[in-house]
Design an enzyme around this catalytic site. Sequence first.
Site, PDB file in Angstrom:
ATOM      1  N   ASP A  71     -96.529  66.646 170.406  1.00 63.37           N
ATOM      2  CA  ASP A  71     -95.304  66.935 169.681  1.00 63.37           C
ATOM      3  C   ASP A  71     -95.162  66.025 168.467  1.00 63.37           C
ATOM      4  O   ASP A  71     -95.398  64.813 168.542  1.00 63.37           O
ATOM      5  CB  ASP A  71     -94.104  66.750 170.615  1.00 63.37           C
ATOM      6  CG  ASP A  71     -92.782  67.021 169.936  1.00 63.37           C
ATOM      7  OD1 ASP A  71     -92.570  68.163 169.504  1.00 63.37           O
ATOM      8  OD2 ASP A  71     -91.978  66.081 169.818  1.00 63.37           O
ATOM      9  N   GLU A 112     -98.649  69.167 166.427  1.00 61.97           N
ATOM     10  CA  GLU A 112     -97.515  69.736 165.716  1.00 61.97           C
ATOM     11  C   GLU A 112     -97.127  68.703 164.661  1.00 61.97           C
ATOM     12  O   GLU A 112     -96.536  67.679 164.970  1.00 61.97           O
ATOM     13  CB  GLU A 112     -96.324  69.997 166.633  1.00 61.97           C
ATOM     14  CG  GLU A 112     -95.192  70.679 165.875  1.00 61.97           C
ATOM     15  CD  GLU A 112     -93.810  70.213 166.293  1.00 61.97           C
ATOM     16  OE1 GLU A 112     -92.833  70.883 165.924  1.00 61.97           O
ATOM     17  OE2 GLU A 112     -93.698  69.179 166.966  1.00 61.97           O
TER      18      GLU A 112
END
EC number: 2.4.1.18
Length: 586
Positions: free
Chosen positions: A274, A316
């Site tokens: 993330d 990401e």
Amino acid sequence: MGAIPHTGGVGFRVWAPHAQYVSVIGTFNGWDGDKHPLQAEENGYWYADVTEANVGDQYKFLLTTAAGTLKRIDPYAREVTNSVGNAIVHDPNFDWQGDDFRAAPWNELVIYELHVGTFNDQEDNDHPGKFASVTARLEHLKKLGVNAIQIMPVSEFAGERSWGYNPAHIFSVELAYGGPLAFKRFIKHAHEQGIAVILDVVYNHLGPSDLDLWQFDGWSENNLGGIYFFNDVRAHTPWGDTRPDYGRDEVREFIRDNVFMWLEEYHVDGIRFDCTQFIRTVDGSCDHDLPEGWSLLQWLNDQIDQKFAGLITIAEDLQNNKWLTKDVGAGGAGFAAQWDSNFVHPIRLAVITSQDEQRSLDAIRDAICFHYNEDSFDRVIYSESHDEVANGKERIPQEINPNDPKGWYARKRSTLAAAMVFTAPGIPMLFQGQEFLEGEWFRDTVPLDWDQRDEFHGIVRLYRDLIRLRLNCGGFTRGLCGQFTQVYHLHDERKVIAFHRWDKGGPADDVVVVANFFREPQDGYVIGFPAAGTWKLRFNSDWQGYSDDFQSHPSTDVVADPGECDGLPCHAAFSIGPYSVLIFSQ
């Protein structure tokens, strides 16, 4: 590290360099801090072997520090009673017999992102869905053609409902979802269905609530987080001052051990990191690099590649940094792929824009053709994700027509976006419920409406047909798995775009995709084709079988005749319906 069960008891090891005295307390000693002291080891580690302890016992560490006596949950706890409760001595053993699953190659992956708590909530509103309830829908995903599930974070978090991006205990699986054993069972079931499991993990920050790691052994600077965190300006993130200290060896090993736990003990097939821009930079901008974070990402990917060659790691980052997916040896971070904002934003804009004349085919072309490096599959492409359908943004059908998100315009243009996802180069990804027009926006309290799967069964079939073509299940669209793309026709006034996909080229390989981003059909429309002869129509998104009010515009196979057009050696005329996509191959 942590609790280590063995035949003669349980070993306990913890890192607490500023503690003066450490003991382990638990159900095995009446929570008495005098019975089982830990002995100091080198570099601030403490260890004791407790013969009275067993698997299933609850425990904590009791630390005597300059800041007072502290009770702490084990940072390496594989299981906890809850995010502010006790650690549990966990048995990591599991019957993986027969689980020799291997994920598909990256150019043949189709990812389905889901949130365990809302994907298939079969109970009442007081409790989120569980791993077992996801297992109950694996047959749907298999039939859809999905071969990889990306699970939003499942590390123990505060409360029972969350997106998962607030991990309190990164080694423990959220009990509200069923806990560690249920997660292993789910993964084994997914593998039996031929579906890989990619896990979303959060290392850009921890918590910030229910965080026993905070000032773990009493020490801190600037009243910040102590040994596990930066204690200066580098601690700050948009989610709290809880960025791990990526420059400290023990913290790097803590994160590495967590990655390896998922891969070794849980047989996870890939890791999605993330928000890596808040690992490699101080404030998410390119102006304030965080070298310790960059070297951590390189080290992790290098370690994974050495021990688990072929497993996918996804970043990401959303800053479109080409170095993320370059090899570590070339100075890159070593990720296999990254989420591509260069694709999702222009494709979403193209279909939610209400006026056809305002759609930019140039932007669509650039989204189709974009790549970070030499590999067309080093990006994950999508039109919906948990980030794109929340926080002020809604599902695409809802954005297209807020007053009628199930109507003709919403169905036609949302499936137009889906067709771009499955025909452009990259690893395609869906977000849960996209295949049956889930509306509104994503919330961790609102489960998917599975009744819509039956109501919009034709749309589900459309997605299934696209996935079958994308994976070359029929043996005549190999080009959609190939590296090469050429957008060779773009008519901005009539809003028609055509592109050619291929691997090695030739029959059963070359694929021609035509998309009409206009409200009216196009008849007798001529474009170039790569070769002469019959081109079979493999897909028509306007087919009435997908929806009763689709028009089944008379699109058919075409015969390409010699004669240059659009820079290709042959040409053919066809008809295409409004807001529709045609896919041809030989």
